[in-house]
Write an enzyme that holds these catalytic residues in place. Sequence first.
Site, PDB file in Angstrom:
ATOM      1  N   ASN A 208       0.850  -1.194   0.000  1.00 40.34           N
ATOM      2  CA  ASN A 208       0.000   0.000   0.000  1.00 40.34           C
ATOM      3  C   ASN A 208       0.881   1.238   0.000  1.00 40.34           C
ATOM      4  OD1 ASN A 208       0.467   0.904   2.844  1.00 40.34           O
ATOM      5  ND2 ASN A 208      -0.375  -1.124   3.256  1.00 40.34           N
ATOM      6  N   ASP A 276      -4.585  -5.994   5.042  1.00 39.69           N
ATOM      7  CA  ASP A 276      -5.655  -6.770   5.667  1.00 39.69           C
ATOM      8  C   ASP A 276      -5.621  -8.233   5.240  1.00 39.69           C
ATOM      9  OD1 ASP A 276      -6.895  -4.726   7.177  1.00 39.69           O
ATOM     10  OD2 ASP A 276      -7.578  -3.837   5.293  1.00 39.69           O
ATOM     11  N   LYS A 286       8.521 -18.044  -9.239  1.00 44.09           N
ATOM     12  CA  LYS A 286       7.825 -16.955  -9.943  1.00 44.09           C
ATOM     13  C   LYS A 286       6.689 -17.520 -10.807  1.00 44.09           C
ATOM     14  CE  LYS A 286       8.483 -13.188 -13.123  1.00 44.09           C
ATOM     15  NZ  LYS A 286       9.287 -12.691 -14.220  1.00 44.09           N
ATOM     16  N   ASP A 304      -5.003  -9.117  13.147  1.00 49.03           N
ATOM     17  CA  ASP A 304      -5.136  -7.695  13.487  1.00 49.03           C
ATOM     18  C   ASP A 304      -4.249  -7.445  14.710  1.00 49.03           C
ATOM     19  OD1 ASP A 304      -5.917  -5.183  14.514  1.00 49.03           O
ATOM     20  OD2 ASP A 304      -7.783  -5.319  13.365  1.00 49.03           O
ATOM     21  N   ILE A 305      -3.122  -6.807  14.479  1.00 47.65           N
ATOM     22  CA  ILE A 305      -2.110  -6.662  15.534  1.00 47.65           C
ATOM     23  C   ILE A 305      -2.629  -5.745  16.638  1.00 47.65           C
ATOM     24  CG2 ILE A 305       0.307  -6.069  15.980  1.00 47.65           C
ATOM     25  CD1 ILE A 305       0.726  -6.456  12.886  1.00 47.65           C
ATOM     26  N   PHE A 323      -4.602   3.859  14.849  1.00 53.59           N
ATOM     27  CA  PHE A 323      -4.860   4.870  13.831  1.00 53.59           C
ATOM     28  C   PHE A 323      -6.061   4.440  13.000  1.00 53.59           C
ATOM     29  CE2 PHE A 323      -1.623   8.230  13.342  1.00 53.59           C
ATOM     30  CZ  PHE A 323      -0.885   7.942  14.478  1.00 53.59           C
ATOM     31  N   LYS A 337     -14.430   2.104  15.540  1.00 54.52           N
ATOM     32  CA  LYS A 337     -13.201   1.292  15.476  1.00 54.52           C
ATOM     33  C   LYS A 337     -12.538   1.195  16.842  1.00 54.52           C
ATOM     34  CE  LYS A 337     -11.070   1.305  11.651  1.00 54.52           C
ATOM     35  NZ  LYS A 337     -10.382   1.783  10.464  1.00 54.52           N
ATOM     36  N   LYS A 341     -11.890  -2.513  18.279  1.00 57.70           N
ATOM     37  CA  LYS A 341     -10.528  -3.042  18.460  1.00 57.70           C
ATOM     38  C   LYS A 341     -10.167  -3.168  19.940  1.00 57.70           C
ATOM     39  CE  LYS A 341      -8.926  -2.113  14.020  1.00 57.70           C
ATOM     40  NZ  LYS A 341      -7.986  -2.768  13.109  1.00 57.70           N
TER      41      LYS A 341
END
Length: 397
Positions: A208, A276, A286, A304-305, A323, A337, A341
């Site tokens: 990302n 995710d 390859k 999900d840490i 965050f 959230k 969490k």
Amino acid sequence: MLTDKRILLIIGGGIAAFKSLDLIRRLRERGAWVTPVLTRAGEEFVTPLSVSSLAGEKVYRDLFDLTDEAEMGHIQLSRSADLIVVAPATADLMAKMANGMANDLASTLLLATDTPVLIAPAMNVRMWEHPATRRNVSRLRGDGISVVGPNEGDMACGEFGPGRMSEPLEIVAAIETALAEGPLTGRRVLVTSGPTHEPIDPVRYIANRSSGAQGTAIARALAVMGADVVFVTGPADAERPEGVHVVEVQTAAEMLQAVQAVLPVDAAVFAAAVADWRVASASDSKIKKDKGQIPSMEFAENPDILATVSQMTEGRPRLVVGFAAETDDVIANATAKRLRKGCDWIVANDVSPETGIMGGSENAVTLITEDGAESWPRMGKDEVAHQLAVRIAAALG
Ligand code: C5P
């Protein structure tokens, strides 16, 4: 800030050793005591007499100097300082440090010490970029050694690129950070940062756009306030912060493992943009383009840490900060959230492309706590980091 601090300065054998003479002067001007150690190769570049004259102290040179061993054993010498600085840190010295070798006075001191260590690498650009040196730097960072520089520019050997030792005043600033005392002195804080890379095959991965800029700024701000910071980062573009323990990872699974190894901490800030999903079974070889056939991939959810750490029943950090990068209904989504969490605070921001926040130098955040939402004005990422560090210090008391 450096008054009466004791610096053990190891001068390695490189042309940059001449800058270490100025470094001694700058440190003395600021009230620090400098105990110099000159390696045999270092003596080829600066003389023991100039080093000891500037330091106003005896220069240590040989492991087997029995008089010194009687006066002060190498173990004691290695531990009597507030900070050990290696400048210049040559490729050879770094390789010895990374491998735990102890075959001269400098390397023995570095292996015997329990004092924080800061190195200022200096070498030819090819040596700096060699995979062996890259490996050594990352291992040293993982061992908790702080690194300042090197800078990019013309080199004594006629080449151009990274490898020049940092200037004396830059090293002084890094020393001040490493010795900083502040409201977070004695506190251990974890920061995750950067993207993760999830492999598809040995050459392709899912990633990302996170630059790691905000996480890096937070780690730096916490360290400046005296915290012992462990910075677990994915492969981010941002320069690694000085004065913190850096752990480099690639995938979400590795990040979770690294985070668990770092606990317990007083506070944890999860600024990483963790992927995710990962490819359920990445290919070992390859994937070939096969006559127009499109490969199909099965995905698996990553751990999900943030949620894992927030929901720990034993050994949970006292303060867990997550965050939330959102593109719409920022506050409502981030508030939900926080509860989902189980973290204490959420730093929410709008990362819609028109804000220019992702990859930019500014951020406009809303801090969500159990008391509600507090929107901060748009400001530099460094300033957001500083404000957040101030709030963390207040919360830890
Ligand atoms: O669920 P979402 O990705 O929006 O949550 C963002 C927050 O959760 C960030 O603090 C991020 O660092 C953390 N996170 C995590 N592990 C994941 C996904 C997100 O720690 N797998």
